[in-house]
Design an enzyme around this catalytic site. Structure first.
Site, PDB file in Angstrom:
ATOM      1  N   ASN A 134       0.426   0.453  -5.102  1.00  0.00           N
ATOM      2  CA  ASN A 134       1.329   1.650  -5.497  1.00  0.00           C
ATOM      3  C   ASN A 134       1.042   1.725  -7.149  1.00  0.00           C
ATOM      4  O   ASN A 134       1.870   1.948  -7.662  1.00  0.00           O
ATOM      5  CB  ASN A 134       2.757   0.910  -5.488  1.00  0.00           C
ATOM      6  CG  ASN A 134       3.958   2.017  -5.841  1.00  0.00           C
ATOM      7  OD1 ASN A 134       3.636   3.184  -5.535  1.00  0.00           O
ATOM      8  ND2 ASN A 134       4.746   1.500  -6.786  1.00  0.00           N
ATOM      9  N   GLY A 135      -0.322   1.865  -7.360  1.00  0.00           N
ATOM     10  CA  GLY A 135      -0.580   1.966  -8.741  1.00  0.00           C
ATOM     11  C   GLY A 135      -1.004   3.598  -9.053  1.00  0.00           C
ATOM     12  O   GLY A 135      -1.269   3.951 -10.335  1.00  0.00           O
ATOM     13  N   GLY A 242      -8.870  -0.584 -10.323  1.00  0.00           N
ATOM     14  CA  GLY A 242      -9.261  -0.369  -8.842  1.00  0.00           C
ATOM     15  C   GLY A 242      -8.198  -1.673  -8.037  1.00  0.00           C
ATOM     16  O   GLY A 242      -7.796  -2.632  -8.598  1.00  0.00           O
ATOM     17  N   HIS A 243      -8.214  -1.343  -6.717  1.00  0.00           N
ATOM     18  CA  HIS A 243      -7.173  -2.404  -6.041  1.00  0.00           C
ATOM     19  C   HIS A 243      -7.929  -3.758  -5.718  1.00  0.00           C
ATOM     20  O   HIS A 243      -7.282  -4.717  -5.137  1.00  0.00           O
ATOM     21  CB  HIS A 243      -6.909  -1.814  -4.629  1.00  0.00           C
ATOM     22  CG  HIS A 243      -7.971  -0.946  -3.818  1.00  0.00           C
ATOM     23  ND1 HIS A 243      -9.184  -1.459  -3.668  1.00  0.00           N
ATOM     24  CD2 HIS A 243      -7.796   0.391  -3.327  1.00  0.00           C
ATOM     25  CE1 HIS A 243      -9.683  -0.392  -2.942  1.00  0.00           C
ATOM     26  NE2 HIS A 243      -9.139   0.589  -2.820  1.00  0.00           N
ATOM     27  N   ASP A 273       0.092   5.595   0.447  1.00  0.00           N
ATOM     28  CA  ASP A 273      -0.071   6.965   1.005  1.00  0.00           C
ATOM     29  C   ASP A 273      -0.398   6.973   2.341  1.00  0.00           C
ATOM     30  O   ASP A 273      -0.671   8.155   3.005  1.00  0.00           O
ATOM     31  CB  ASP A 273      -0.646   7.907  -0.059  1.00  0.00           C
ATOM     32  CG  ASP A 273      -1.968   7.364  -0.133  1.00  0.00           C
ATOM     33  OD1 ASP A 273      -2.596   6.753   0.399  1.00  0.00           O
ATOM     34  OD2 ASP A 273      -2.756   8.312  -1.017  1.00  0.00           O
ATOM     35  N   LYS A 416      -3.355  12.698   0.968  1.00  0.00           N
ATOM     36  CA  LYS A 416      -4.132  13.002  -0.544  1.00  0.00           C
ATOM     37  C   LYS A 416      -4.075  14.202  -0.979  1.00  0.00           C
ATOM     38  O   LYS A 416      -4.110  14.520  -2.030  1.00  0.00           O
ATOM     39  CB  LYS A 416      -5.567  12.548  -0.193  1.00  0.00           C
ATOM     40  CG  LYS A 416      -6.032  11.112   0.472  1.00  0.00           C
ATOM     41  CD  LYS A 416      -5.684  10.043  -0.497  1.00  0.00           C
ATOM     42  CE  LYS A 416      -6.178   8.653  -0.009  1.00  0.00           C
ATOM     43  NZ  LYS A 416      -5.562   7.601  -0.742  1.00  0.00           N
TER      44      LYS A 416
END
Length: 528
Positions: A134-135, A242-243, A273, A416
């Site tokens: 959720n960034g 980044g994740h 998303d 997106k």
């Protein structure tokens, strides 16, 4: 290579350390060009690293007392990444060593599903936590604040739908699956304000923040930031890395240990998303039913590639390990081969199932191996910077008994763009307890290809152009370009192309039915 080339190559070094270093290395180079070059490069690398360490320490002196410890931990992770960045060059994969995944390393979902479900589903669910990435902000869709707060269906946001899904699971099976949100410094404050509305829902919600790293000036290789502040001249100086940062930030937050203490064994990680990324009980059962000595520590959900997915990361075998291969790691001469739908048939959905004890073990041994993604950016003022990032799936090769599962395309439904938004808002999907499923009235299980022009990019503009969302049950392809609006109860079938040239406008009238039509020119409908 001549000494002139050497000097040119390293002109980016800060001037006060450059000239002594060059003079010192000229003699080295003349005596032994190869050895001299290597030593010269090493001295420059050390200089860059030392200069960076000095600047980071300066930045820490400007941190608020309440944030100093967190910032210091963030910088420790950044230093490791920067150190590796200085040592690595070019694509990080030897293409000759790339092999197709071995038989059995990617299981078809249907085979997993054949096992059925155990009588006591709740006991498996109670060992699971759901983590949503959720960034991200909604700026690409013209929205301010966290992307997770954009309304996507019947006034429900991404976050609303996620909470509804998990609450439904907990109620249906009398289970306790918590929701964990990995926020960034961009989304944390706004997200926490919204979380108050879920107080009476049957789902525990935890949050933690991913790290905050300094953007690097591409020329000097030093931080752009002058202080730890996030406003004024430092507004663009920071980024979430980044994740792949999930492993470190999750551990540092203390939440990893807390969940393990509560008996949680796995996390299901996905992008917030991706509306297809719901908890799958069959995959969960597969994980829980493995013998303890052969327990799968990492599952990556992959799905069949289409022409739209050719740039997506894929699974390969490299040095005897199942490994995620991203397009950025591929040598230029082999990019077309990487994009081939026939050779690399699947891609990563970023739906991942990961063992919590394994994350703890690997982090504490500093054994989490992830390739660096160098992401170039240009700031508003024109300054060229780089961001050093990692991807969560890249750590796959560090885990024992890693597995790919080839899942139906329905588990990959990312939003997106406004084109994606049109699909999920339409009657192609029905919604139940926060989950979207393809309407049984659609004859083909594939989604239509929708391409909306720049007039629809921002969500606000998109919504103004549709009096109601068209009936798209029988649509195959839709392209819309220019100043176009849609009246109420429009039906679109087959292939529909609508193009309003510059200066023209097309209003599709209420109740219109377009089937295999090209509409162009100028069509205005005015109130009388």
């Amino acid at each position: 290579m001549t000494i002139c080339d050497v000097v040119t190559t390293f002109k980016v070094v800060v001037s006060n350390v450059f000239f002594p270093c060059v003079c010192m290395c000229v003699d080295l180079y003349r005596n032994s060009p190869n050895a001299g070059m290597a030593e010269f490069q090493e001295k420059l690398r050390l200089q860059h690293e030392n200069s960076m360490l000095t600047e980071l320490e300066k930045l820490l002196t400007t941190a608020k007392p309440s944030e100093a410890e967190i910032s210091r931990k963030d910088f420790e992770g950044f230093k490791k990444l920067f150190h590796r960045f200085l040592q690595e060059k070019g694509p990080s994969v030897d293409w000759a060593k790339i092999q197709r995944p071995p038989e059995g390393s990617i299981q078809p979902y249907e085979k997993i599903k054949l096992k059925g479900l155990p009588a006591d589903v709740a006991s498996s669910l109670n060992k699971l936590a759901v983590v949503k990435l959720n960034g991200g902000l909604g700026t690409s869709m013209g929205c301010k604040g966290p992307k997770s707060l954009i309304s996507v269906r019947n006034e429900n946001t991404f976050l609303d739908l996620t909470v509804q899904q998990i609450e439904h699971l907990n109620k249906s099976y009398n289970a306790d699956v918590p929701l964990v949100l990995m926020n960034s410094f961009n989304t944390d404050e706004d997200t926490k304000k919204i979380l108050q509305k879920y107080t009476h829902h049957r789902v525990k919600i935890h949050t933690f923040n991913q790290s905050r790293y300094p953007r690097i000036n591409k020329e000097s290789l030093l931080p752009v930031a002058t202080t730890m502040g996030l406003t004024g001249e430092n507004e663009e100086a920071w980024y979430p890395p980044g994740h792949g940062d999930i492993y470190t930030s999750f551990y540092n937050s203390g939440l990893l240990d807390k969940l393990i203490a509560e008996g949680k064994e796995y996390i299901f990680v996905s992008n917030i998303d991706n509306l297809g990324a719901t908890v799958d009980l069959h995959i969960l059962n597969h994980l829980m039913s493995q013998p303890s000595d052969k327990r799968c520590e990492f599952v990556m959900e992959v799905t069949d590639k289409t022409r739209a997915d050719v740039k997506g990361g894929t699974l390969t075998q490299f040095d005897g390990k199942l490994r995620l291969l991203e397009i950025a790691q591929v040598p230029k001469a082999h990019v077309d081969e990487f994009k081939s739908v026939t050779k690399f048939k699947i891609f990563n959905t970023n739906n991942l199932w990961i063992s919590l004890p394994a994350i703890k073990r690997l982090h504490e041994k500093n054994a989490m191996d992830m390739e660096i993604i160098v992401n170039p950016k240009t700031l508003d003022g024109g300054l060229n910077v780089i961001q050093l990032e990692t991807a969560v799936g890249a750590a796959m090769k560090s885990f024992d008994n890693a597995l790919g599962i080839n899942v139906p395309r329905s588990r990959f439904l990312p939003v997106k763009t406004s084109s994606d938004l049109l699909l999920v808002m339409s009657n192609l999907y029905s919604m139940n307890a926060g989950s979207l499923t393809m309407s049984p009235k659609r004859e083909f299980p594939t989604t239509p290809h929708v391409k909306l022009g720049s007039s629809f990019t921002k969500v606000r503009d998109f919504l103004k152009r549709f009096e109601s969302i068209p009936d798209m049950l029988e649509l195959d392809h839709l392209t819309v370009s220019g100043d176009v609006t849609f009246g109420k109860q429009v039906t679109l079938k087959g292939t529909v192309i609508i193009i309003a040239n510059h200066g023209d406008r097309i209003d599709i009238p209420a109740g219109a039915m377009l089937e295999n039509k090209i509409v162009s020119g100028n069509l205005r409908i005015l109130d009388h």
